[in-house]
Design an enzyme around this catalytic site. Structure first.
Site, mmCIF file in Angstrom:
data_model
loop_
_atom_site.group_PDB
_atom_site.id
_atom_site.type_symbol
_atom_site.label_atom_id
_atom_site.label_comp_id
_atom_site.label_asym_id
_atom_site.label_seq_id
_atom_site.Cartn_x
_atom_site.Cartn_y
_atom_site.Cartn_z
ATOM 1 N N HIS A 28 4.968 3.840 -9.005
ATOM 2 C CA HIS A 28 4.269 2.815 -8.237
ATOM 3 C C HIS A 28 3.977 3.339 -6.839
ATOM 4 O O HIS A 28 4.774 4.066 -6.263
ATOM 5 C CB HIS A 28 5.135 1.549 -8.158
ATOM 6 C CG HIS A 28 4.393 0.313 -7.739
ATOM 7 N ND1 HIS A 28 3.856 0.159 -6.477
ATOM 8 C CD2 HIS A 28 4.101 -0.822 -8.415
ATOM 9 C CE1 HIS A 28 3.273 -1.021 -6.401
ATOM 10 N NE2 HIS A 28 3.397 -1.635 -7.562
ATOM 11 N N ASP A 64 -1.498 0.386 -16.819
ATOM 12 C CA ASP A 64 -1.912 -0.970 -16.467
ATOM 13 C C ASP A 64 -3.119 -1.005 -15.540
ATOM 14 O O ASP A 64 -3.967 -1.895 -15.642
ATOM 15 C CB ASP A 64 -0.745 -1.754 -15.851
ATOM 16 C CG ASP A 64 -0.162 -1.091 -14.613
ATOM 17 O OD1 ASP A 64 -0.363 0.118 -14.421
ATOM 18 O OD2 ASP A 64 0.512 -1.791 -13.832
ATOM 19 N N HIS A 65 -3.218 -0.035 -14.622
ATOM 20 C CA HIS A 65 -4.342 -0.031 -13.679
ATOM 21 C C HIS A 65 -4.378 1.326 -12.983
ATOM 22 O O HIS A 65 -3.534 2.188 -13.240
ATOM 23 C CB HIS A 65 -4.223 -1.160 -12.649
ATOM 24 C CG HIS A 65 -2.901 -1.196 -11.929
ATOM 25 N ND1 HIS A 65 -2.548 -0.276 -10.953
ATOM 26 C CD2 HIS A 65 -1.830 -2.027 -12.044
ATOM 27 C CE1 HIS A 65 -1.343 -0.549 -10.491
ATOM 28 N NE2 HIS A 65 -0.868 -1.601 -11.143
ATOM 29 N N THR A 95 -1.023 -5.539 -12.046
ATOM 30 C CA THR A 95 -0.098 -5.463 -13.179
ATOM 31 C C THR A 95 -0.074 -6.765 -13.971
ATOM 32 O O THR A 95 -0.071 -6.754 -15.203
ATOM 33 C CB THR A 95 1.320 -5.126 -12.695
ATOM 34 O OG1 THR A 95 1.328 -3.823 -12.117
ATOM 35 C CG2 THR A 95 2.314 -5.159 -13.842
ATOM 36 N N GLU A 104 3.311 2.340 -15.491
ATOM 37 C CA GLU A 104 2.842 1.865 -14.192
ATOM 38 C C GLU A 104 1.896 2.864 -13.521
ATOM 39 O O GLU A 104 2.239 4.031 -13.323
ATOM 40 C CB GLU A 104 4.041 1.596 -13.271
ATOM 41 C CG GLU A 104 3.682 1.256 -11.844
ATOM 42 C CD GLU A 104 2.936 -0.046 -11.721
ATOM 43 O OE1 GLU A 104 2.001 -0.102 -10.905
ATOM 44 O OE2 GLU A 104 3.290 -1.012 -12.430
#
Length: 713
Positions: A426, A486-487, A309, A260
């Site tokens: 996160h 993911d990003h 996500t 994440e």
């Protein structure tokens, strides 16, 4: 005022209107606090929750005020009140069974829903449910017996209009507060829980109706001819697999580990503390990155937009892009036809598949999307021991998440395709930033950046523990383990505060640097092989699926995929961002400015050759994005007959009682079971999961304790 009695007030049309509004508001509040788990965790969210039923209640009931005839006006008011109550209670009943809210598609398929609920009617109904309907019965009787008299005087049009206008004003204020607390609420729509929490049941239903209509229209206008155009693009764009690597991981389990918000700059990064001592942020993941058994890509970019996500999952599992605006998972994912990796591997190689995620199943609409992807199992938060101590707003922390997943993983039949969605790293990166966490904070003006390294370090240790389990249990040697970011974790607007930590003057930071920061880790770890290393090929998340499929010995030429195998000699090395920007080995085109990658400088006056080259790259980017959008938004894969895959029926998938079902399957297979549990003579491998203690992570603490013990002796 002292002479006005409540019964007299109820005998006016506005008085009756006000009573219904108050009762409907009270029912919503009752449901919010006793029926739904909306994750309210701040004063502003409580305030929004209390006011959000007001606007839609006033708006809906005000419709009856425009009806001038007395009986018709009262009947309309009661009818709207009854429908709003039914909608609310339907969501209550549905939530009790599915921990989710009813969508328009669910309503349209009411026969299936009713069938699912019929078998548990007694369980769903509770004594207190009478509170939601008894008032309607009392009011109807009171009107029928004239205990409450109908006011013959019609409401003036301007009064009705004023109430409608008031409802719009209240809703605007509600929406402003909601967007302030949760930006992108309507553009990202990642959770129905969030929409209900911030806007209410009625507004959520209306919003879902609009979204459903829009997607239905796009789908209705699509035709098989559109599919032919997509096939032509895929055929021209296809990159042949490299014989050296094709089938290298054939027959192995696939274990995806979702990192994440991890960006590539964290690889090999050391954070310097206030004493000048350097601390490696992700030592274990770094060791994998440099391992000869790992194909590591240092020019791999995320390609997500508002879906973040969920967009990454769309890209990684399907080689298709998310939407330029909004969430593909919520708008199309629960309706479309897919040629997803778990389904392809199931139908061509006999794989079982599962997703593990310690958050609510309806977050990003996963509980519906995964059925359409063909995932056999989805273990969401309901399958984990989640409490205030081991979780935060985005779900279970990574260490207990991986550890608790083992009891399900060990019963999956091999080979399997699995995905573990870790969430601790996160935003806002504040969960592991205290002294107990043991990792120093960065020293910048931005608290988000300061905590980012500590939560990334926590993720790293959680991944290491999971790898140790895989080795001890026997799963490691027969698996290919894919780790991916993911990003971005630090947004463009915060990068200037990050610049100094990366050795750059913040005053010199520009969009070229922002573009380079979109790199995320991508590692394919195949135990036992030594052909890996750091690959400098430029690629993106859309390229991940064909790359992995070819390593597994599955040719992708018959599937509709927008990406290319990054290990292929024919790979184009062109990375399209969702907004049409792009990166290639020579150029970066970001936010409307073209840069030379060799110098990092903007190209103010490109030569004719450069103009032609960049024009061709931009055309290729636009074609890839346009083709993907046509496939996803038109649901074109329903017209594709060349894949050789049988259609997926989402009704064949049920994510309830999965633990019981996988155990029954294992028992039924008997000696033919290939789960690691069966291979371990029907003994659980859970004991092989050993978590590191605080002392093990912090040698200085262990040394001090050892010294004290020695002195005691």
């Amino acid at each position: 005022m002292k002479n006005i009695k409540i019964p007299n007030l109820l005998n006016t049309r506005l008085g009756f209107f006000g009573l219904l509004a108050i009762l409907l508001w009270a029912k919503n509040i009752l449901a919010y606090f006793t029926e739904f788990n909306l994750g309210v965790d701040s004063t502003i969210q409580y305030f929004i929750l209390v006011i959000n039923p007001i606007a839609t209640t006033l708006f809906l009931l005000s419709i009856a005020l425009y009806v001038r005839r007395t009986k018709a006006s009262y009947f309309t008011m009661l009818f709207i009140y009854f429908l709003a109550t039914v909608l609310l209670f339907a969501n209550i009943a549905y939530y009790r069974e599915f921990t989710d809210f009813i969508t328009i598609n669910t309503i349209l398929g009411a026969g299936k829903v009713a069938g699912g609920l019929a078998g548990s009617t007694l369980k769903l109904l509770q004594i207190k449910d009478i509170l939601y309907f008894i008032d309607f019965i009392v009011l109807a009787i009171a009107l029928g017996t004239k205990k409450i008299k109908m006011d013959e005087r019609p409401i003036r049009a301007r009064t009705a209009l004023a109430i409608t206008a008031l409802s719009v004003m209240v809703f605007s204020g509600n929406l402003f507060l909601a967007e302030t607390d949760r930006s992108g609420l309507l553009t990202r729509t990642f959770s129905r829980d969030y929409l209900v929490k911030y806007l209410g049941i009625n507004a959520f239903t209306a919003y879902d109706a609009v979204q459903t209509y829009q997607t239905t229209q796009v789908r209705a206008q699509a035709s098989p001819n559109d599919m032919d155009e997509a096939k032509d693009y895929v055929s021209e764009h296809y990159a042949e697999p490299n014989d050296k690597y094709y089938g290298m991981a054939e027959g192995k389990n696939v274990i995806y580990i979702h990192l994440e918000s991890v960006q590539q700059f964290l690889i090999d990064y050391e954070l310097e503390d206030e004493n000048g001592e350097k601390h490696e942020v992700m030592p274990f993941i770094n060791s994998l990155y440099h391992d000869d058994s790992t194909f590591s890509f240092d020019n791999f970019f995320h390609q997500v937009a508002a879906g973040k996500t969920s967009d990454a999952e769309t890209l990684m599992d399907n080689s298709l892009f998310g939407l330029n605006q909004g969430s593909f998972f919520t708008q199309f994912g629960g309706k479309n036809t897919f040629e997803s990796a778990p389904n392809i591997l199931k139908q061509t190689k006999g794989y079982e598949s599962a997703v593990f995620h310690g958050n609510a199943g309806n977050f990003w609409n996963r509980n519906e999307v995964y059925k359409h992807f063909g995932y056999d199992h989805f273990f969401d938060a309901s399958y984990y021991d989640v409490n205030d101590e081991n979780s935060f707003q985005y779900g279970l922390h990574d260490k207990p998440f991986f550890e608790q997943s083992v009891k399900y993983l060990e019963h999956l039949q091999q080979p399997f395709y699995s995905k573990f969605i870790a969430v601790s790293n996160h935003y806002p990166y504040s969960e592991f930033t205290n002294e107990e966490a043991g990792f120093p904070l960065a020293d910048t003006p931005d608290e988000t950046i300061n905590g980012y390294f500590a939560t990334a370090n926590y993720l790293d240790t959680a991944v290491e523990e999971f790898f140790n389990y895989l080795k001890e249990s026997g799963l490691y040697d027969n698996s290919v383990i894919v780790l991916y970011g993911d990003h971005y974790g630090i947004s463009d607007g915060r990068n200037e505060n990050l610049a100094e930590l990366l050795g750059k003057d913040s005053s010199e930071w520009d969009n070229y640097d922002n573009a380079q920061m979109q790199r995320v880790p991508y590692m394919i770890h195949i135990p036992g092989q030594s052909e890996g290393g750091i690959n400098h090929t430029y690629g993106g998340e859309v390229d991940a699926m064909p790359t992995l499929m070819h390593l597994l010995g599955v040719d992708t030429k018959n599937y509709i995929q927008m990406g290319q195998d990054m290990l292929s000699d024919q790979h184009q090395q062109l990375v399209a961002f969702r907004d049409g920007s792009f990166v290639s080995p020579d150029y970066t085109n970001y936010s409307g400015t073209l840069y030379d990658n060799k110098t990092g400088e903007a190209i103010e006056s490109p030569s004719e050759d450069q103009q032609a080259e960049v024009k061709k790259l931009q055309e290729d980017v636009n074609k890839q994005l346009e083709t993907s959008d046509k496939v996803t938004q038109g649901d074109l894969l329903r017209f594709h007959t060349g894949s050789g895959l049988d259609p997926i029926d989402p009704d064949d998938y049920d994510y309830k009682n999965m633990e019981e079902r996988i155990l029954k399957k294992e028992e039924k297979l008997g000696d033919d079971s290939t789960s690691i549990y069966s291979e371990n003579d029907d003994k659980s491998t859970e004991d092989e999961y050993e978590t590191k203690s605080y002392q093990e992570y912090h040698p200085e603490v262990r040394e001090q304790l050892e010294k004290e013990n020695s002195e005691d002796k």
